[in-house]
Design a protein around this motif. Sequence first.
Motif, mmCIF file in Angstrom:
data_model
loop_
_atom_site.group_PDB
_atom_site.id
_atom_site.type_symbol
_atom_site.label_atom_id
_atom_site.label_comp_id
_atom_site.label_asym_id
_atom_site.label_seq_id
_atom_site.Cartn_x
_atom_site.Cartn_y
_atom_site.Cartn_z
ATOM 1 N N ASN A 117 -11.169 -3.783 0.086
ATOM 2 C CA ASN A 117 -11.144 -2.331 -0.154
ATOM 3 C C ASN A 117 -11.544 -1.517 1.064
ATOM 4 N N LEU A 118 -11.066 -1.930 2.231
ATOM 5 C CA LEU A 118 -11.285 -1.116 3.425
ATOM 6 C C LEU A 118 -10.375 0.099 3.360
ATOM 7 N N PHE A 119 -10.727 1.149 4.098
ATOM 8 C CA PHE A 119 -9.911 2.350 4.098
ATOM 9 C C PHE A 119 -8.855 2.217 5.206
ATOM 10 N N PRO A 120 -7.588 2.105 4.827
ATOM 11 C CA PRO A 120 -6.567 1.766 5.822
ATOM 12 C C PRO A 120 -6.278 2.886 6.823
ATOM 13 N N HIS A 121 -6.655 4.115 6.468
ATOM 14 C CA HIS A 121 -6.352 5.235 7.369
ATOM 15 C C HIS A 121 -7.473 5.469 8.373
ATOM 16 N N MET A 122 -8.488 4.607 8.351
ATOM 17 C CA MET A 122 -9.606 4.751 9.281
ATOM 18 C C MET A 122 -9.722 3.486 10.124
ATOM 19 N N GLU A 130 -18.377 5.562 7.548
ATOM 20 C CA GLU A 130 -18.059 6.526 6.486
ATOM 21 C C GLU A 130 -19.240 6.828 5.556
ATOM 22 N N TYR A 163 -7.260 -0.571 13.539
ATOM 23 C CA TYR A 163 -7.120 -0.275 12.106
ATOM 24 C C TYR A 163 -7.162 -1.576 11.321
ATOM 25 N N ARG A 166 -4.532 -4.402 11.057
ATOM 26 C CA ARG A 166 -4.235 -5.320 12.168
ATOM 27 C C ARG A 166 -5.087 -6.577 12.125
ATOM 28 N N ARG A 179 -19.675 -2.676 6.742
ATOM 29 C CA ARG A 179 -19.673 -1.349 6.121
ATOM 30 C C ARG A 179 -20.782 -1.249 5.075
ATOM 31 N N GLY B 120 -8.849 0.101 -5.910
ATOM 32 C CA GLY B 120 -9.805 -0.475 -4.964
ATOM 33 C C GLY B 120 -10.310 0.535 -3.945
ATOM 34 N N GLN B 121 -9.481 1.509 -3.604
ATOM 35 C CA GLN B 121 -9.914 2.526 -2.641
ATOM 36 C C GLN B 121 -11.018 3.391 -3.240
#
Lengths: 274, 221
Positions: A117-122, A130, A163, A166, A179, B120-121
């Motif tokens: 559940n990482l934030f893909p846009h960061m 965060e 990101y 990757r 995190r 999940g987000q």
Amino acid sequence: MPDPIMPVSIPSAASPPATILQVSGLHKWFGALHVLRGIDFSVAAGERVAIIGGSGSGKSTFLRCLNFMEMPTSGRIALDGTPLGRVSAGKPDAVRYPESELCQVRERVGMVFQQFNLFPHMTVLENAMEGLVTVKRMKKAEARERALRELDKVGLGDKADVYPGRLSGGQQQRVAIARALAMEPEILLFDEPTSSLDPELVGEVLRVIRQLAEEGRTMLLVTHELGFAYHFATKVIFLADGVFHEVGTPDEVLKHPRQERTRAFLDRFTEFSF
Amino acid sequence: MDYSFDVALVVETFPILMRGFLVTLELWLPSLGIGLAAGFLLALARLSRSRLLRGGSLVYIELFRDTPVLIQLIWFYYAFPILIGVQLSPFAAALLGLALNTSAYGAEIFRGGIQSIARGQWEGAKALGMRHADVLRRIILPQVFKLMLPAFTNRAVEVAKMSSLASVLSVHELMYQGRLLSSTYYRPFEILTTVAVVYFVLIYPATFLSMTLERRMAGKG
């Protein structure tokens, strides 16, 4: 002048560590499905608890109730001895949880998920920053420093500006751990942290968790990695049908189970060992 | 074909069409802005825990999506004096109609976008102790925006074209001027061709901009 008659309390290894989290009478229903059937449990500082059990036994649901990713249907959870949520008069089972209280609990009880559940846009660094910036209202520079420190700890300081998309699954999970660590939680919950990883990536994540164990962190781990659980845990819980079927030291539960059900479960894991 | 295209007429009437063009812009941009902002709030209402908000917003959205825009514009013009004793100017009625119509479609775009983000987000963010509103603002919407960009452009293009319907309320926008000029000069071919070209010149940059943005955002992350 100290009163000679009053006993002086000396903190010793023998005095029990403080209970952080306490659960009593926890039930969880999903519609007509009774997933957790009355659980009493507490975690003390420094404890490392491994929770094992078959799929559908309720072990993930139990863990997710502890930081209110799932709302308990009934029962109370207390943090530092203070029960969470508000009970309306006459309805002891209807506990309401104000958002501010949930946020406080989650700030202190971190979680690492099976799916990262990482934030893909960061970027990796932004992911780790965060919570510090948004929840702890920390200054960017300070948050950055702490986030980088945690990323270094999981061996990903050099990936700070990448990101998450990757990264390999194992690297993503280590970022997720960093995190969670950045928030300096008192308890860390791991919900099957290696279950969605390719086998060759499991080791790097378990090494990080073991390192945290050596630091004496308080952790709860839901896992299928019984070998790891044996070395990691101070206490093992075998959950079946929504109740704690057997609780004890790793030796007691994993090597010398008293319950037939526990033995049957463990046998399925050793069936193909060679 | 021995029709000779009257270029002089186009040059002569162009300033009038440009005045109409400005009114079209005045209809288009505000109704798009107001409509999408209102649409966002409507989407939050659609996704809220309150049954009343959910039901109310659903009725609103379906009313606007399932009736012709033309009727909506005319209806606002004629209904307001009867219902609340206020006569809207044709421009205000058209702007209101376009904005409310856009809000209904915008709400569905936002709702679809927000729901498309995996659970999940939300959990990843909430587990850090983030408040619902912060999760929405910091985690969900930035991802949603990227996904929704094509749908927003689509809506912007639709609203630009829909704004021509305001001509039936005698709002002096581009289409109105075009119709007026073509019946004055009996030269609909020249005038309406020019009108179509002006619409194209207005709308194409929006499409182009969104394609560029989409490409740029796709490269990131």
